[in-house]
Motif scaffolding. Structure first.
Motif, PDB file in Angstrom:
ATOM      1  N   ILE A  26       0.804  -1.106  -0.121  1.00  0.00           N
ATOM      2  CA  ILE A  26      -0.096  -0.107   0.018  1.00  0.00           C
ATOM      3  C   ILE A  26       0.765   1.250  -0.198  1.00  0.00           C
ATOM      4  O   ILE A  26       1.828   1.368   0.958  1.00  0.00           O
ATOM      5  CB  ILE A  26      -0.962  -0.009   1.088  1.00  0.00           C
ATOM      6  CG1 ILE A  26      -1.995  -1.252   1.123  1.00  0.00           C
ATOM      7  CG2 ILE A  26      -1.664   1.316   1.090  1.00  0.00           C
ATOM      8  CD1 ILE A  26      -2.708  -1.427   2.400  1.00  0.00           C
ATOM      9  N   LYS A  27       0.609   2.208  -1.066  1.00  0.00           N
ATOM     10  CA  LYS A  27       1.358   3.264  -0.972  1.00  0.00           C
ATOM     11  C   LYS A  27       0.563   4.535  -1.282  1.00  0.00           C
ATOM     12  O   LYS A  27      -0.607   4.251  -1.546  1.00  0.00           O
ATOM     13  CB  LYS A  27       2.213   3.181  -2.386  1.00  0.00           C
ATOM     14  CG  LYS A  27       3.445   2.044  -2.279  1.00  0.00           C
ATOM     15  CD  LYS A  27       4.594   2.617  -1.246  1.00  0.00           C
ATOM     16  CE  LYS A  27       5.717   1.892  -1.205  1.00  0.00           C
ATOM     17  NZ  LYS A  27       6.899   2.399  -0.606  1.00  0.00           N
TER      18      LYS A  27
ATOM     19  N   LEU B 151      -3.269   7.191  -8.707  1.00  0.00           N
ATOM     20  CA  LEU B 151      -4.380   6.158  -8.115  1.00  0.00           C
ATOM     21  C   LEU B 151      -4.436   5.084  -9.088  1.00  0.00           C
ATOM     22  O   LEU B 151      -4.912   4.156  -8.845  1.00  0.00           O
ATOM     23  CB  LEU B 151      -5.505   7.005  -7.889  1.00  0.00           C
ATOM     24  CG  LEU B 151      -5.529   7.991  -6.841  1.00  0.00           C
ATOM     25  CD1 LEU B 151      -6.949   8.805  -6.682  1.00  0.00           C
ATOM     26  CD2 LEU B 151      -5.146   7.342  -5.386  1.00  0.00           C
ATOM     27  N   GLY B 152      -4.504   5.623 -10.516  1.00  0.00           N
ATOM     28  CA  GLY B 152      -4.524   4.391 -11.433  1.00  0.00           C
ATOM     29  C   GLY B 152      -3.673   3.395 -11.856  1.00  0.00           C
ATOM     30  O   GLY B 152      -3.583   2.371 -12.428  1.00  0.00           O
ATOM     31  N   ASP B 153      -2.446   3.418 -10.862  1.00  0.00           N
ATOM     32  CA  ASP B 153      -1.494   2.557 -10.862  1.00  0.00           C
ATOM     33  C   ASP B 153      -1.705   1.183 -10.041  1.00  0.00           C
ATOM     34  O   ASP B 153      -1.157   0.355  -9.915  1.00  0.00           O
ATOM     35  CB  ASP B 153      -0.209   3.025 -10.436  1.00  0.00           C
ATOM     36  CG  ASP B 153       0.587   4.258 -11.224  1.00  0.00           C
ATOM     37  OD1 ASP B 153       1.192   4.823 -10.787  1.00  0.00           O
ATOM     38  OD2 ASP B 153       0.236   4.080 -12.582  1.00  0.00           O
TER      39      ASP B 153
ATOM     40  N   THR C  74      -1.849  -1.197  -3.974  1.00  0.00           N
ATOM     41  CA  THR C  74      -2.710  -0.360  -3.784  1.00  0.00           C
ATOM     42  C   THR C  74      -2.078   1.112  -3.773  1.00  0.00           C
ATOM     43  O   THR C  74      -1.510   1.332  -2.636  1.00  0.00           O
ATOM     44  CB  THR C  74      -3.590  -0.625  -2.439  1.00  0.00           C
ATOM     45  OG1 THR C  74      -4.184  -2.016  -2.798  1.00  0.00           O
ATOM     46  CG2 THR C  74      -4.768   0.460  -2.285  1.00  0.00           C
ATOM     47  N   VAL C  75      -2.671   2.199  -4.379  1.00  0.00           N
ATOM     48  CA  VAL C  75      -2.212   3.545  -3.992  1.00  0.00           C
ATOM     49  C   VAL C  75      -3.535   4.274  -3.709  1.00  0.00           C
ATOM     50  O   VAL C  75      -4.565   4.422  -4.231  1.00  0.00           O
ATOM     51  CB  VAL C  75      -1.891   4.125  -5.640  1.00  0.00           C
ATOM     52  CG1 VAL C  75      -1.292   5.574  -5.395  1.00  0.00           C
ATOM     53  CG2 VAL C  75      -0.744   3.231  -6.057  1.00  0.00           C
ATOM     54  N   LEU C  76      -3.110   4.946  -2.402  1.00  0.00           N
ATOM     55  CA  LEU C  76      -4.144   5.749  -1.843  1.00  0.00           C
ATOM     56  C   LEU C  76      -4.025   7.108  -1.966  1.00  0.00           C
ATOM     57  O   LEU C  76      -2.929   7.677  -2.314  1.00  0.00           O
ATOM     58  CB  LEU C  76      -4.179   5.358  -0.378  1.00  0.00           C
ATOM     59  CG  LEU C  76      -4.622   3.860  -0.162  1.00  0.00           C
ATOM     60  CD1 LEU C  76      -4.295   3.866   1.459  1.00  0.00           C
ATOM     61  CD2 LEU C  76      -5.907   3.267  -0.733  1.00  0.00           C
TER      62      LEU C  76
END
Lengths: 112, 114
Positions: free
Chosen positions: A12-13, A83-85, A110-112
């Motif tokens: 998660i990033k 976010l789209g990554d 997951t990109v927050l």
């Protein structure tokens, strides 16, 4: 005989950060390819490494980069995360003269 | 350029009945064609591969596919579905050259009911 392994399993990033994903190919294989699989979609080719050089690249921006080491393992780096990554990133290995690719279990980013 | 079209996004069958997943391809070269399966939250597993040796290809778990050049098709079949066959299936094409990227279809979700 170990198959293709990837680490980490999940990550998660936040937006703007950088991430590194790792892949070890199947024993005896010398070529590593990376794919991005967005939710509900088929995998899309990012790039392929052979003899420590990028040999082929798909339609992905320069934020996506990679490396292959002398032991054939590989890294995928993504800078300035969007976010789209967010996706499942799959690594596949093969022999240079063959086109059958064997996939690892993937890294869920997951990109927050 | 190479491409694949999977004609059904979702196929539902009953356990013990035949399975048919349809795929059409387009390729400028003599293609290699593959079917991969992906179970939920898992990586991709190779089911079978066509490379011009024989038009009827047998794969793992009772699956087979027939290459029809005249119809540019590579449909996947299984005589009798099992509950464990429920998964996402991808038809894939590769130009017949070393080191070429795989081009995936959008996938077909197979549901199997008891």
């Amino acid at each position: 005989d170990a198959g293709v392994t990837q680490s980490p399993t999940h990550l998660i990033k936040t937006r703007g950060q950088q991430v590194t994903l790792r892949c070890s190919p199947k024993s005896g294989h010398d070529t590593v390819s990376w794919y991005q699989q967005a939710l509900g979609q088929g995998p899309q080719f990012i790039f392929q490494y052979y003899e420590e050089e990028e040999r082929q690249r798909g339609n992905f921006p320069d934020r996506f980069s990679g490396h292959q080491f002398p032991n054939y393992s590989s890294e995928l780096n993504v800078n300035a995360l969007l976010l789209g990554d967010s996706a499942l990133y799959l690594c596949a290995s093969s022999l240079r003269e063959a086109d059958t690719q064997y996939f690892g279990p993937g890294t869920r980013l997951t990109v927050l | 350029a190479q491409s694949v079209t999977q004609l059904d996004s979702h196929v539902s069958v009953s356990e013990g009945t035949p399975v048919l997943l349809r795929c059409n391809y387009s390729s400028s070269y003599s293609p290699s064609l593959f079917w991969y399966v992906q179970h939920p939250n898992k990586g991709l597993q190779l089911l079978l591969k066509y490379t011009s040796a024989a038009t009827l290809v047998k794969g793992i778990n009772g699956f087979e596919a027939e290459f029809k050049k005249s119809e540019t098709s590579f449909h996947l079949t299984k005589p009798s579905a099992h509950m464990s066959d429920a998964a996402e299936y991808f038809c894939v094409v590769s130009a017949h050259q070393a080191g070429t990227a795989l081009i995936f279809g959008k996938g077909t979700t197979l549901s199997v009911s008891s």
